[in-house]
Design an enzyme around this catalytic site. Structure first.
Site, short mmCIF file in Angstrom:
data_model
loop_
_atom_site.label_atom_id
_atom_site.label_comp_id
_atom_site.label_asym_id
_atom_site.label_seq_id
_atom_site.Cartn_x
_atom_site.Cartn_y
_atom_site.Cartn_z
N SER A 67 0.82 -1.25 0.02
CA SER A 67 0.00 0.06 -0.07
C SER A 67 0.78 1.18 0.06
CB SER A 67 -0.82 -0.01 1.30
OG SER A 67 -1.99 -1.19 1.25
N1 SAH Z 1 -1.03 -4.87 4.06
C1 SAH Z 1 -0.33 -5.17 2.87
C2 SAH Z 1 -1.17 -4.73 1.52
C3 SAH Z 1 -1.15 -6.06 0.64
S1 SAH Z 1 -2.25 -5.89 -0.71
C4 SAH Z 1 1.13 -4.41 2.90
O1 SAH Z 1 1.20 -3.61 3.32
O2 SAH Z 1 1.85 -4.62 1.90
C5 SAH Z 1 -3.52 -6.76 0.06
C6 SAH Z 1 -3.43 -8.22 0.32
O3 SAH Z 1 -4.65 -8.90 0.69
C7 SAH Z 1 -2.88 -9.17 -0.72
O4 SAH Z 1 -1.71 -9.75 -0.68
C8 SAH Z 1 -3.91 -10.09 -1.23
O5 SAH Z 1 -3.39 -11.38 -1.60
C9 SAH Z 1 -4.44 -10.14 0.23
N2 SAH Z 1 -5.96 -10.76 0.37
C10 SAH Z 1 -6.90 -10.33 -0.53
N3 SAH Z 1 -8.05 -11.01 -0.22
C11 SAH Z 1 -7.79 -12.03 1.01
C12 SAH Z 1 -8.58 -12.64 1.87
N4 SAH Z 1 -9.85 -13.01 1.60
N5 SAH Z 1 -7.68 -13.13 2.82
C13 SAH Z 1 -6.52 -12.98 3.11
N6 SAH Z 1 -5.76 -12.01 2.32
C14 SAH Z 1 -6.37 -11.56 1.34
#
Ligand code: SAH
Length: 218
Positions: A67
């Site tokens: 993010s």
């Molecule tokens: N908090 C992260 C943001 C990553 S983007 C950071 O600081 O880098 C969002 C993430 O959510 C992705 O890795 C995606 O695979 C995950 N995601 C999407 N749907 C999900 C679900 N149902 N359960 C767990 N993770 C999920």
């Protein structure tokens, strides 16, 4: 083997980024302090070393993103983190957001649905530094019933609706920060679970996230 070095240049760029976040309206100094303490470039491929402190989202693997710093600061500020709180994060991704929460002294439980991203958490370089950060492979829609209830829940992917099981897993008085789909973006919401189990909702700005998908992948 990737080389990790937090140079004066990186530290300087990070401090400038914190000033930018202040200008953009982030006021919680605890959030800014935690972000200033964490080398964001360690969470990215070394190809991004020079640009890691731009206020931008970047690709990680599996088509996912780390993010934007402003988004991390914004969500963390809304979460009103206090040391010792139990926080559930949905979407581990690069681990950056989870590390910010752990650096603030919270007990962090983070879930990732992409197997490969989850596997990468085993090599997390700050593993020993944050015994208060725990990783889980699973579907965020299910939460972590075994570890519930939580003081706070943070969802870092675009939710099509507010996941009911995650409301169940909140303590009374607990809060969830979640970007919920509207037409072409997500609206940041803060949900508070009241003592009688009902919820109240506050709406904030619009953001853009990768989707929150159902089930595990891998
Ligand atoms: N908090 C992260 C943001 C990553 S983007 C950071 O600081 O880098 C969002 C993430 O959510 C992705 O890795 C995606 O695979 C995950 N995601 C999407 N749907 C999900 C679900 N149902 N359960 C767990 N993770 C999920």
């Amino acid at each position: 083997m990737r080389k990790y070095e937090d140079s004066y240049q990186h530290k300087g760029l990070r401090k400038k980024l914190m000033d930018l976040l202040r200008e953009k309206g982030i006021t919680d100094e605890n959030v800014l302090q935690a972000m200033n303490n964490i080398p964001r470039h360690y969470f990215l491929d070394s190809a991004f070393d020079k640009i890691a402190y731009e206020d931008r989202a970047f690709p990680i693997s599996e088509g996912q993103t780390i993010s934007q710093p402003y988004t991390v600061a914004y969500q963390t500020q809304l979460l009103q983190v206090k040391p010792g709180e139990k926080i559930l994060e949905i979407g581990t991704g690069s681990i950056y957001q989870a590390t910010v929460l752990a650096e603030m002294g919270a007990r962090v439980f983070t879930i990732e649905r992409q197997k490969k991203l989850f596997e990468q958490t085993k090599q997390f370089i700050f593993k020993n530094q944050y015994p208060n950060l725990k990783f889980f492979y699973g579907d965020g829609y299910e939460g972590l019933p075994t570890y519930a209830p939580f003081d706070k829940v943070i969802i870092t992917a675009a939710a099509p609706f507010i996941p009911p099981k995650l409301i169940e897993q909140l303590k009374p008085g607990g809060k969830m920060v979640v970007p919920v789909d509207e037409d072409h973006h997500q609206r940041m919401l803060r949900i508070t679970k009241n003592a009688d189990g009902s919820t109240s909702e506050e709406a904030f700005d619009n953001f853009s996230f990768v989707p929150m998908l159902s089930g595990r992948n891998g």
